[in-house]
Design a protein around this motif. Structure first.
Motif, PDB file in Angstrom:
ATOM      1  N   MET A   1       0.849  -1.187   0.000  1.00 57.06           N
ATOM      2  CA  MET A   1       0.000   0.000   0.000  1.00 57.06           C
ATOM      3  C   MET A   1       0.886   1.238   0.000  1.00 57.06           C
ATOM      4  SD  MET A   1      -3.010   0.996   2.642  1.00 57.06           S
ATOM      5  CE  MET A   1      -2.324   2.067   3.880  1.00 57.06           C
ATOM      6  N   SER A   2       0.628   2.135  -0.922  1.00 51.55           N
ATOM      7  CA  SER A   2       1.397   3.368  -1.028  1.00 51.55           C
ATOM      8  C   SER A   2       1.044   4.313   0.112  1.00 51.55           C
ATOM      9  CB  SER A   2       1.116   4.052  -2.366  1.00 51.55           C
ATOM     10  OG  SER A   2       1.805   5.280  -2.437  1.00 51.55           O
ATOM     11  N   LYS A   3       2.081   4.878   0.717  1.00 47.78           N
ATOM     12  CA  LYS A   3       1.896   5.857   1.786  1.00 47.78           C
ATOM     13  C   LYS A   3       2.490   7.164   1.301  1.00 47.78           C
ATOM     14  CE  LYS A   3       1.886   2.365   5.331  1.00 47.78           C
ATOM     15  NZ  LYS A   3       2.638   1.655   6.341  1.00 47.78           N
ATOM     16  N   LYS A   4       1.613   8.108   0.950  1.00 47.39           N
ATOM     17  CA  LYS A   4       2.086   9.391   0.427  1.00 47.39           C
ATOM     18  C   LYS A   4       2.991  10.042   1.462  1.00 47.39           C
ATOM     19  CE  LYS A   4       0.455  13.623  -1.762  1.00 47.39           C
ATOM     20  NZ  LYS A   4      -0.772  14.358  -2.155  1.00 47.39           N
ATOM     21  N   THR A   5       4.208  10.350   1.032  1.00 46.26           N
ATOM     22  CA  THR A   5       5.245  10.816   1.939  1.00 46.26           C
ATOM     23  C   THR A   5       5.785  12.167   1.509  1.00 46.26           C
ATOM     24  OG1 THR A   5       5.884   8.532   2.422  1.00 46.26           O
ATOM     25  CG2 THR A   5       7.505  10.244   2.940  1.00 46.26           C
ATOM     26  N   LEU A   6       5.901  13.067   2.468  1.00 43.62           N
ATOM     27  CA  LEU A   6       6.547  14.356   2.264  1.00 43.62           C
ATOM     28  C   LEU A   6       7.941  14.293   2.870  1.00 43.62           C
ATOM     29  CD1 LEU A   6       6.819  17.393   1.637  1.00 43.62           C
ATOM     30  CD2 LEU A   6       5.523  17.832   3.750  1.00 43.62           C
ATOM     31  N   VAL A   7       8.940  14.509   2.038  1.00 42.48           N
ATOM     32  CA  VAL A   7      10.328  14.564   2.497  1.00 42.48           C
ATOM     33  C   VAL A   7      10.668  16.036   2.713  1.00 42.48           C
ATOM     34  CG1 VAL A   7      12.737  14.086   1.905  1.00 42.48           C
ATOM     35  CG2 VAL A   7      10.930  12.487   1.205  1.00 42.48           C
ATOM     36  N   ILE A   8      10.942  16.411   3.957  1.00 39.60           N
ATOM     37  CA  ILE A   8      11.322  17.795   4.261  1.00 39.60           C
ATOM     38  C   ILE A   8      12.824  17.828   4.511  1.00 39.60           C
ATOM     39  CG2 ILE A   8      11.089  19.717   5.875  1.00 39.60           C
ATOM     40  CD1 ILE A   8       8.197  19.060   6.214  1.00 39.60           C
ATOM     41  N   GLY A   9      13.493  18.673   3.723  1.00 38.81           N
ATOM     42  CA  GLY A   9      14.946  18.731   3.771  1.00 38.81           C
ATOM     43  C   GLY A   9      15.542  18.002   2.582  1.00 38.81           C
ATOM     44  N   TYR A  28       9.966   1.841  -3.970  1.00 37.02           N
ATOM     45  CA  TYR A  28       8.997   1.035  -3.226  1.00 37.02           C
ATOM     46  C   TYR A  28       7.559   1.445  -3.547  1.00 37.02           C
ATOM     47  CZ  TYR A  28      12.422  -1.395  -0.294  1.00 37.02           C
ATOM     48  OH  TYR A  28      13.438  -2.203   0.165  1.00 37.02           O
ATOM     49  N   ASN A  29       7.405   2.260  -4.592  1.00 36.23           N
ATOM     50  CA  ASN A  29       6.088   2.665  -5.102  1.00 36.23           C
ATOM     51  C   ASN A  29       5.256   3.513  -4.144  1.00 36.23           C
ATOM     52  OD1 ASN A  29       6.405   1.357  -7.656  1.00 36.23           O
ATOM     53  ND2 ASN A  29       6.104  -0.586  -6.572  1.00 36.23           N
ATOM     54  N   HIS A  30       5.922   4.316  -3.335  1.00 33.97           N
ATOM     55  CA  HIS A  30       5.207   5.278  -2.506  1.00 33.97           C
ATOM     56  C   HIS A  30       5.104   6.588  -3.271  1.00 33.97           C
ATOM     57  CE1 HIS A  30       5.045   2.812   1.083  1.00 33.97           C
ATOM     58  NE2 HIS A  30       6.313   2.476   0.877  1.00 33.97           N
ATOM     59  N   GLU A  31       3.978   7.250  -3.127  1.00 37.12           N
ATOM     60  CA  GLU A  31       3.832   8.579  -3.724  1.00 37.12           C
ATOM     61  C   GLU A  31       4.685   9.535  -2.894  1.00 37.12           C
ATOM     62  OE1 GLU A  31       0.385  11.870  -4.775  1.00 37.12           O
ATOM     63  OE2 GLU A  31      -0.208   9.888  -4.051  1.00 37.12           O
ATOM     64  N   LEU A 114      13.488   1.445   7.702  1.00 36.48           N
ATOM     65  CA  LEU A 114      12.079   1.023   7.703  1.00 36.48           C
ATOM     66  C   LEU A 114      11.683   0.441   6.350  1.00 36.48           C
ATOM     67  CD1 LEU A 114      10.442   4.014   9.617  1.00 36.48           C
ATOM     68  CD2 LEU A 114      10.837   1.713  10.497  1.00 36.48           C
ATOM     69  N   LEU A 115      12.111   1.089   5.285  1.00 35.10           N
ATOM     70  CA  LEU A 115      11.816   0.569   3.945  1.00 35.10           C
ATOM     71  C   LEU A 115      12.492  -0.773   3.709  1.00 35.10           C
ATOM     72  CD1 LEU A 115      12.178   3.861   1.902  1.00 35.10           C
ATOM     73  CD2 LEU A 115      10.078   2.509   2.112  1.00 35.10           C
ATOM     74  N   GLY A 116      13.756  -0.868   4.071  1.00 33.44           N
ATOM     75  CA  GLY A 116      14.529  -2.082   3.827  1.00 33.44           C
ATOM     76  C   GLY A 116      14.094  -3.281   4.628  1.00 33.44           C
ATOM     77  N   THR A 117      13.400  -3.037   5.742  1.00 37.85           N
ATOM     78  CA  THR A 117      12.962  -4.129   6.605  1.00 37.85           C
ATOM     79  C   THR A 117      11.453  -4.338   6.561  1.00 37.85           C
ATOM     80  OG1 THR A 117      12.886  -2.635   8.505  1.00 37.85           O
ATOM     81  CG2 THR A 117      14.916  -3.899   8.178  1.00 37.85           C
ATOM     82  N   ASN A 118      10.812  -3.758   5.559  1.00 40.16           N
ATOM     83  CA  ASN A 118       9.349  -3.889   5.376  1.00 40.16           C
ATOM     84  C   ASN A 118       8.542  -3.378   6.557  1.00 40.16           C
ATOM     85  OD1 ASN A 118       8.668  -4.652   2.837  1.00 40.16           O
ATOM     86  ND2 ASN A 118       8.705  -6.851   3.260  1.00 40.16           N
ATOM     87  N   GLN A 119       9.042  -2.356   7.237  1.00 38.87           N
ATOM     88  CA  GLN A 119       8.321  -1.785   8.367  1.00 38.87           C
ATOM     89  C   GLN A 119       7.777  -0.394   8.075  1.00 38.87           C
ATOM     90  OE1 GLN A 119      10.215  -2.547  12.333  1.00 38.87           O
ATOM     91  NE2 GLN A 119      11.928  -3.182  11.030  1.00 38.87           N
ATOM     92  N   TYR A 120       7.910   0.034   6.827  1.00 41.32           N
ATOM     93  CA  TYR A 120       7.475   1.379   6.474  1.00 41.32           C
ATOM     94  C   TYR A 120       5.955   1.454   6.442  1.00 41.32           C
ATOM     95  CZ  TYR A 120       7.646   6.046   4.468  1.00 41.32           C
ATOM     96  OH  TYR A 120       7.524   7.397   4.281  1.00 41.32           O
TER      97      TYR A 120
END
Length: 120
Positions: A1-9, A28-31, A114-120
């Motif tokens: 499931m895609s979790k729309k993410t805002l990267v600040i910085g 990982y196909n996240h927006e 988190l991404l690499g361990t499937n915990q995102y």
């Protein structure tokens, strides 16, 4: 499931963790939406230099030191994210207390791990 993410910085420099995180989130196909000091593009994602009223942000992942975060408290709260990730070096008890008051979940973690361990 895609979790729309805002990267600040967000950074255009490939060796910066924010840049690596944008690339991995896309892989990982996240927006992804991104805010940084310099306009540009990373992995097809435009880095915005203005704070936009993004909708449906699931996660805000921080790549700013605690002092620089202060200018973003109200903005992040206004987005009503489901969580805020404090990456290593961004831990901020003051902001975490503000997030608690607004019932916004946060964690001190590394987006890449988190991404690499499937915990995102």
């Amino acid at each position: 499931m895609s979790k729309k993410t805002l990267v600040i910085g967000a950074s255009l420099k490939p060796q910066r963790y924010s840049n690596i995180a944008i690339n991995r989130l896309v892989n990982y196909n996240h927006e992804v939406v991104a805010f940084g000091l310099r306009e540009g593009e990373v992995a097809g994602i435009t880095i915005d230099t203005n704070l936009l009223p993004y909708k449906n942000i699931h996660t805000v992942t921080l790549y700013l030191n605690p002092e620089r975060q202060k200018a973003f408290y109200d903005y992040i709260i206004s987005l009503k994210p489901e969580r805020v990730i404090f990456n290593p070096g961004t831990e901020n008890t003051e902001f975490q207390n503000v997030l608690k008051q607004h019932h916004i979940f946060f964690e001190e973690a590394c987006t890449l791990v988190l991404l690499g361990t499937n915990q995102y």
